[in-house]
Every structure is written in C-alpha cells, then in structure tokens.
Design a protein around this motif. Structure first.
Motif: not given
Length: 96
Positions: A51-52, A57-65
């Motif tokens: 997914c990544v 430094s952070s996960l975007d929305n699509s990566e989180q989903k």
C-alpha cells in the motif's frame, strides 16, 4: 510475612513435584503471544509493501484505506486457514 513466603516456596520446591498443568498453560500463553506477534509483523510488512509506494512522514487517505482493507483481508484469510487447520486436527485426533 517473609516466613510464609519462604515456607510456601520451600514446601513446593522441596517436594520435587512441578505443577505441570500450570507450566503447560504458561507455555500455551507464550506460544499464543508469539503467534500473535508474528501475525502482526507479517501483516504489517505485507500491507505496508502493498500500500505504501513512497514512504513519507504521513499516510495519505488512499494509503490508509488500502492498509485497512489489506489488514482486514489478511485477518479473514488467517482466520479461515486457522479454522480449517483446527478442524483437520480435530478430525485426525478423532481417528486415533
């Protein structure tokens, strides 16, 4: 207080008998914890790689989903395999 502890301890240790039931339960708990840790590590590794694309430094929305869905699918697959494996073990034990 200290005398009671010493007496209880030496009484249990002095008899030469071990509480095998208690030891087996402790081993079962340790195995379950190790299995859970391994499952979490594998799931994290696989879902992160899937997914990544570019770690930041952070996960975007699509990566989180993606990670949430990946982990759900991984757990579903793990549970299916575990149920099937346990069912097969029970059938094999019944044959013995």
């Amino acid at each position: 207080m200290m005398d009671n502890f010493t007496t209880d301890y030496s009484g249990a240790g002095g008899s030469g008998k071990m509480d095998t039931g208690s030891i087996m339960e402790q081993v079962k708990v340790q195995i379950a914890v190790a299995n859970a840790q391994e499952l979490l590590q594998r799931m994290t590794d696989k879902c992160f790689k899937k997914c990544v694309g570019k770690p930041g430094s952070s996960l975007d929305n699509s990566e989180q989903k993606c990670i949430a869905m990946c982990m759900d699918r991984y757990m579903d697959a793990w549970n299916t395999v575990s149920r099937t494996y346990n069912s097969r073990l029970q059938r094999e034990r019944a044959r013995l």
